[in-house]
Scaffold this active site. Structure first.
Site, PDB file in Angstrom:
ATOM      1  N   ARG A 252       0.853  -1.180   0.000  1.00 23.93           N
ATOM      2  CA  ARG A 252       0.000   0.000   0.000  1.00 23.93           C
ATOM      3  C   ARG A 252       0.892   1.233   0.000  1.00 23.93           C
ATOM      4  O   ARG A 252       1.962   1.242   0.606  1.00 23.93           O
ATOM      5  CB  ARG A 252      -0.934   0.025   1.227  1.00 23.93           C
ATOM      6  CG  ARG A 252      -2.043  -0.999   1.203  1.00 23.93           C
ATOM      7  CD  ARG A 252      -3.083  -0.666   0.142  1.00 23.93           C
ATOM      8  NE  ARG A 252      -4.236  -1.551   0.178  1.00 23.93           N
ATOM      9  CZ  ARG A 252      -4.377  -2.655  -0.546  1.00 23.93           C
ATOM     10  NH1 ARG A 252      -3.394  -3.031  -1.353  1.00 23.93           N
ATOM     11  NH2 ARG A 252      -5.479  -3.392  -0.467  1.00 23.93           N
ATOM     12  N   GLU A 281      -4.015   7.663  -5.251  1.00 22.53           N
ATOM     13  CA  GLU A 281      -3.912   6.977  -6.538  1.00 22.53           C
ATOM     14  C   GLU A 281      -5.015   7.480  -7.450  1.00 22.53           C
ATOM     15  O   GLU A 281      -6.188   7.356  -7.087  1.00 22.53           O
ATOM     16  CB  GLU A 281      -4.028   5.458  -6.351  1.00 22.53           C
ATOM     17  CG  GLU A 281      -2.846   4.863  -5.634  1.00 22.53           C
ATOM     18  CD  GLU A 281      -2.972   3.368  -5.381  1.00 22.53           C
ATOM     19  OE1 GLU A 281      -1.981   2.749  -4.971  1.00 22.53           O
ATOM     20  OE2 GLU A 281      -4.082   2.810  -5.584  1.00 22.53           O
ATOM     21  N   HIS A 300      -1.171   0.454  -9.735  1.00 16.66           N
ATOM     22  CA  HIS A 300      -1.777  -0.513  -8.814  1.00 16.66           C
ATOM     23  C   HIS A 300      -2.332  -1.707  -9.589  1.00 16.66           C
ATOM     24  O   HIS A 300      -3.513  -2.041  -9.500  1.00 16.66           O
ATOM     25  CB  HIS A 300      -2.885   0.143  -7.982  1.00 16.66           C
ATOM     26  CG  HIS A 300      -3.166  -0.601  -6.712  1.00 16.66           C
ATOM     27  ND1 HIS A 300      -3.587   0.026  -5.569  1.00 16.66           N
ATOM     28  CD2 HIS A 300      -3.083  -1.912  -6.390  1.00 16.66           C
ATOM     29  CE1 HIS A 300      -3.774  -0.862  -4.600  1.00 16.66           C
ATOM     30  NE2 HIS A 300      -3.471  -2.057  -5.088  1.00 16.66           N
TER      31      HIS A 300
END
Length: 336
Positions: A252, A281, A300
């Protein structure tokens, strides 16, 4: 008879399942929709909000894809017949587990489904950062390139030292892959692995994080995000790393103090980074990390393979059908 067969026999209509949307950006994977509609009556958040009176008494489950819809107290209060929430992926930091437990709702995720794809991504970022793949591609494809420098170099991976922070399922899979590169493997974890597991991959346990940081050529982050791991890599920790070290994060974004990371690059504290996760993000387009040539950024996409997404969907459906049939739930998260 399979779970699905029993469920259909017991119910004249399909179970009502709340999803976020069929549209970008937080939508149920379009390749899965047709199959899901065979087994469930899918209700989007927009449809639910437009007709709460009807759907609040119908919805039995929430299909949480990509962390959406947001699970808060207001939503849970409006769903008195809710039995289970199924969440894609392994991480649970986007969920208030105590809140969910207080409503008597069950929860399941898909930890096994994402293991291999995320481990592959960790190693891919490590290799790309070490060998400067993106920079090399830029040179090879640039219209201004006239020749290739024989002295343009990356960093050797084979025989180097890899420090893994978080030796769960994914961390262990990464270690297995790293062994094939003859890497020396160090790891730091809340709990030490069994001796036979360490021996199988040639891993050495570092009880103190500082020891791992000081010795590693590559530091790879894959622990869950908790109050204890929040910004666990800050200015002090970066300062302990080798100036030639490369930091990889597939956990993370909040595991790293990003301001300290930017400063570390600006002052030459570490060599490079490969980040599949950041906060927020995506990053603001003016963020300094976007301008650094020695930072490899990906959106991601650790579990972003066709095989992984299909396995996540199948795992989530299995848990949904089990819960709605009163059967033991695969991958149920034990809530406090």
């Amino acid at each position: 008879m399979c779970i699905h067969g029993r469920l259909i026999m017991q119910n004249q209509k399909l179970p009502c399942v709340l999803i976020n949307s069929f549209e970008e950006p937080y939508y149920v994977n379009e390749d899965h929709v047709a199959d899901l509609k065979k087994q469930f009556n899918l209700v989007t958040m927009q449809e639910f909000l437009e007709n709460k009176t009807h759907f609040s008494q119908e919805i039995q489950a929430i299909y949480l894809w990509g962390g959406k819809p947001v699970i808060d107290k207001e939503l849970l209060q409006s769903l008195p017949t809710l039995e289970i929430i199924v969440s894609s992926g392994a991480g649970l930091d986007h969920l208030d587990l105590n809140l969910i437990a207080s409503f008597g709702v069950k929860l399941a995720n898909t930890p096994h489904a994402v293991t291999n794809s995320t481990a592959d991504m960790g190693l891919a970022l490590l290799l790309a950062s070490a060998r400067r793949i993106l920079e090399g591609n830029e040179i090879a494809t640039s219209p201004d390139t006239k020749s290739f420098s024989i002295n343009w170099m990356g960093q050797e991976v084979t025989g180097s030292t890899l420090g893994i922070i978080g030796m769960g399922r994914i961390g262990y899979k990464i270690a297995q892959r790293a062994k094939a590169f003859e890497m020396k493997i160090l790891y730091h974890n809340r709990n030490r692995r069994k001796m036979e597991e360490e021996q199988a991959i040639g891993a050495y346990y570092c009880a103190k994080l500082d020891e791992l940081l000081q010795q590693s050529d590559f530091v790879l982050l894959v622990p869950p995000l908790t109050p204890q791991t929040y910004k666990m890599i800050g200015k002090r920790e970066l300062g302990l790393m080798k100036p030639t070290a490369i930091l990889i994060n597939i956990g993370r974004g909040q595991l790293i103090d990003q301001d300290a990371l930017v400063e570390a690059f600006q002052t030459g504290i570490i060599k490079a980074a490969g980040l599949d996760v950041t906060y927020p993000e995506p990053l603001p387009r003016s963020h300094p990390l976007l301008k650094l040539r020695n930072v490899t950024l990906t959106p991601h996409m650790g579990c972003g393979t066709h095989q992984c997404l299909l396995l996540m969907k199948e795992t989530m459906v299995e848990s949904l059908l089990a819960a709605l049939s009163g059967l033991p739930i695969p991958n149920e998260v034990r809530l406090k």
